[in-house]
Design an enzyme around this catalytic site. Structure first.
Site, PDB file in Angstrom:
ATOM      1  NE  ARG A  53      35.930   6.375  57.831  1.00 16.31           N
ATOM      2  CZ  ARG A  53      35.577   7.657  57.706  1.00 16.31           C
ATOM      3  NH1 ARG A  53      36.243   8.459  56.898  1.00 16.31           N
ATOM      4  NH2 ARG A  53      34.551   8.134  58.381  1.00 16.31           N
ATOM      5  CE1 TYR A 105      43.438 -14.884  46.028  1.00 16.98           C
ATOM      6  CE2 TYR A 105      42.253 -12.814  45.799  1.00 16.98           C
ATOM      7  CZ  TYR A 105      42.540 -13.958  46.519  1.00 16.98           C
ATOM      8  OH  TYR A 105      41.927 -14.167  47.709  1.00 16.98           O
ATOM      9  CG  ASP A 177      48.528  -8.862  43.168  1.00 11.67           C
ATOM     10  OD1 ASP A 177      49.359  -9.010  44.082  1.00 11.67           O
ATOM     11  OD2 ASP A 177      47.383  -9.365  43.192  1.00 11.67           O
ATOM     12  CE  LYS A 202      46.764 -14.061  50.648  1.00  8.34           C
ATOM     13  NZ  LYS A 202      46.467 -13.664  49.275  1.00  8.34           N
TER      14      LYS A 202
END
Ligand SMILES: *Cc1c(COP(=O)(O)O)cnc(C)c1O
Length: 386
Positions: A53, A105, A177, A202
């Site tokens: 992790r 978004y 962003d 994306k």
């Protein structure tokens, strides 16, 4: 031999940065270190890795690569774009305030209003297309400016450099962003932003086969805070996904060139089509912030939204389902062309009144123009709009 490729051009960095040959075998591709834990010689004595992790070599390589693409010092990859935004907001405390745009978004809007508002964080959704408008909303509780540019789906453009000046003056963090632009088109850190966020899902991934997020920062203190949240809260990606994204990024510059080329042809075709009322694309000289887009972006990308003259949702649905090359689907930035109906798909979590105000009307459709042959893309639009 390690080389961070920081002095090289974009395509060379995309292919090489972070991807040193594996020291144990010479493998030119970074191995997928599919392990959750690492052996220790004696307690605490290890080779820099103790639990996956916190750290994994495949993820390390990808993080170095994305940091290089944004000309940043540090990168952290997350198990989704939302996971990365979540980490930024967790740097705040109850009572803190955030100033952000009025066209975001849908998932960001939902997380801000439905999750973090309950923790006492206040969000102002304002028109940011004129940066000076931000200052009117700053008070002593303001901590963060959250900018998305270009915006999803109405392709508003914010002046990152002007936002950064305001953030610096008031000692606020500016986070951008950068999903729609990708690091190929725009590098917010160079324009003064403190944090760059990507939905790696994306353009970076680019093949619609991975969900992932990333943050890139220069400031060591912000990095330490984010890295602590990253490991403590645990939205970290697995090594297989990191490998897939590294593979995807090797062609980012080639894909982006074609996305931009195809995007321009599609935008120009739609603009003169008799059934179309309006086309949103920052490459048009009559886009309200075209000059800012030109100043801060290398090119204008393959994301385009358009409004039909015929207003009924039935008509819009019928059109959305009549494509052969474009697939009707959420998401964007993959090699294949996609069409999306924001009002009922990506932006359904925004109340209708808010959506209409932001221009996300029932007769708006969004295209993610892929990298197929442009003749086939244009033919598909022609038959669907016939
Ligand atoms: C998709 C997207 C996100 C969220 O990223 P996920 O990887 O889906 O969690 C955030 N911002 C923008 C602009 C996006 O398009």
């Amino acid at each position: 031999m390690s080389n961070n490729f920081s002095n090289y051009k974009f395509g060379t960095k995309a292919i090489h940065a972070g991807a040193d040959p594996d020291p144990s075998t010479g493998a030119i591709m970074t191995p997928i270190f599919q392990t959750s834990t690492y052996t220790q010689e004696s307690p605490g004595k290890n080779k820099g890795y103790s639990y996956a992790r916190g750290k994994n070599p495949t993820r390390d390589a990808l993080q170095k690569n994305i940091a290089a693409l944004e000309n940043g010092k540090h990168c952290l990859c997350f198990s989704s774009g939302m996971g990365s935004i979540d980490a930024i907001i967790k740097m705040l405390r109850p009572g803190d305030e955030v100033i952000t745009g009025d066209d975001l978004y849908g998932g960001s809007y939902r997380m801000f209003t439905k999750v973090f508002a309950n923790f006492g964080i206040k969000f102002h959704f304002i028109n940011m297309t004129t940066a000076s408008n931000i200052e009117k909303h700053i008070n002593s509780n303001t901590k963060l400016i959250w900018v998305e540019t270009p915006t999803n789906p109405t392709m508003q453009i914010m002046d990152i450099e002007a936002c950064a000046k305001i953030a610096k003056k008031h000692k606020l963090i500016l986070a951008v962003d950068n999903t729609f632009a990708s690091p190929y088109l725009q590098n917010p850190l160079a324009l003064g932003a403190d944090i760059v966020m990507h939905s790696v899902t994306k353009y970076l991934g680019g093949h619609s086969d991975v969900v992932m997020g990333a943050l890139v920062v220069n400031d060591n203190t912000i990095y330490e805070q984010l890295a602590f949240i990253h490991n403590s809260c645990g939205a970290t990606p697995g090594p297989m996904d990191c490998f897939l994204v590294m593979r995807g990024i090797k062609t980012l510059h080639l894909r982006m060139e074609r996305h931009c080329f195809n995007g321009r042809q599609v935008a120009e075709y739609l603009k003169t089509h008799p059934k179309i009322e309006k086309v949103y694309w920052p490459g048009f000289t009559d886009h309200p912030n075209h000059d800012i887009a030109k100043k801060q972006m290398r090119d204008f990308g393959g994301m385009i939204s358009f409004v039909l003259k015929e207003k009924s949702i039935e008509n819009t649905f019928k059109l959305a389902s009549s494509f052969k090359v474009f697939s009707l689907a959420e998401s964007l930035g993959g090699v294949e062309s996609l069409i999306n109906h924001p009002a009922t798909m990506t932006h359904a979590s925004i109340p209708k009144a808010e959506r209409d105000k932001a221009g996300v009307t029932d007769n708006l459709l969004r295209l993610s123009v892929g990298v197929e042959d442009i003749e086939d893309i244009l033919e598909d639009l022609k038959q669907a709009l016939a």
